[in-house]
Motif scaffolding. Sequence first.
Motif, short mmCIF file in Angstrom:
data_model
loop_
_atom_site.label_atom_id
_atom_site.label_comp_id
_atom_site.label_asym_id
_atom_site.label_seq_id
_atom_site.Cartn_x
_atom_site.Cartn_y
_atom_site.Cartn_z
N CYS A 1 4.08 7.56 -0.68
CA CYS A 1 2.80 6.91 -0.98
C CYS A 1 1.64 7.63 -0.30
CB CYS A 1 2.83 5.44 -0.55
SG CYS A 1 3.85 4.38 -1.60
N ASN B 1 -2.70 -9.68 0.39
CA ASN B 1 -2.94 -8.47 -0.39
C ASN B 1 -2.46 -8.65 -1.83
OD1 ASN B 1 -3.54 -6.17 1.80
ND2 ASN B 1 -1.94 -7.51 2.60
N LEU C 1 2.38 -0.68 1.55
CA LEU C 1 2.60 -1.98 2.18
C LEU C 1 4.11 -2.15 2.27
CD1 LEU C 1 0.07 -4.04 0.01
CD2 LEU C 1 -0.36 -3.01 2.25
N LYS D 1 -4.80 3.02 -4.42
CA LYS D 1 -3.90 2.02 -4.98
C LYS D 1 -2.94 1.53 -3.89
CE LYS D 1 -5.35 2.42 -9.23
NZ LYS D 1 -6.05 1.30 -9.91
N LYS D 2 -2.68 0.22 -3.90
CA LYS D 2 -1.75 -0.37 -2.94
C LYS D 2 -0.36 -0.49 -3.56
CE LYS D 2 -5.34 -3.22 -0.75
NZ LYS D 2 -5.75 -4.62 -0.44
N PRO E 1 -1.07 -6.11 -4.42
CA PRO E 1 -0.72 -4.71 -4.67
C PRO E 1 -0.96 -4.32 -6.12
CG PRO E 1 1.26 -6.07 -4.54
CD PRO E 1 0.10 -6.95 -4.16
N ASP E 2 -1.11 -3.03 -6.34
CA ASP E 2 -1.27 -2.52 -7.70
C ASP E 2 0.07 -2.26 -8.36
OD1 ASP E 2 -4.31 -2.04 -7.96
OD2 ASP E 2 -3.80 -1.15 -6.01
N TRP F 1 -1.81 6.92 -1.93
CA TRP F 1 -1.68 5.48 -2.15
C TRP F 1 -1.52 4.78 -0.79
CZ3 TRP F 1 2.79 7.11 -5.75
CH2 TRP F 1 2.26 7.63 -6.95
N THR F 2 -1.92 3.53 -0.71
CA THR F 2 -1.77 2.75 0.52
C THR F 2 -0.43 2.02 0.50
OG1 THR F 2 -4.15 2.41 0.69
CG2 THR F 2 -2.73 0.90 1.93
#
Length: 206
Positions: A24, A47, A32, A5-6, A49-50, A29-30
């Motif tokens: 994160c 991008n 940003l 998940k971003k 994001p989630d 999680w990724t």
Amino acid sequence: MAIAKKILAIDDNTDILYTLEQICRFQGWTPLLAESYDAAERILEKNKPDLILVDYHMPGVDGIRAVREIRQVLPDTPVIVLTIEETEKVMTRFFEAGANDYALKPIKAIDLIARIRAHLQFSERSRYYQPRDKGISEVTLEKIVGIMQNIRDFQDIDELEEITGIKKKTLYRYFQYMIREKMIEQDLSYGEMGRPRTLYRWNGRM
């Protein structure tokens, strides 16, 4: 293998950004990272994001305006505001702008992780099915969920009407759905002259 998940974090404090980045990464999680909303806009061009974490007090575009701008392009992405303020007035402004939830600074990792997980799960579930109950809106339901998660004690319907800005008749319909889904719990309290009141509280599950 599941895609990470971003999580987009927007905060002008580099130390806090570092903390959010580590949280994160620890959760898989990724991250940003953006030090301003302008920087976040450049990230959003490439991008989706989630979930988004946004600081309330930032120079230039503050958190409230940032949430409004985000909602123009990402109407369904969960947004959690980070703030040192806990007043009902400020909380109401968050939700009116379109935020789903808020977390207090200084950041408590356990609390923030729990909130992020809950909203990611809710968002994931919403993609695959709509509530079967007639008259249940995902937007209204998520707003109520975000508010109820921040209420620690049982509250009656009159108090919750004032907090949420949603009429009691509507709240009652959503609460019946949420009780069946085991999202909230209810209890009875007896006030003056033995009159019963039904109280509601988030039960900590999603």
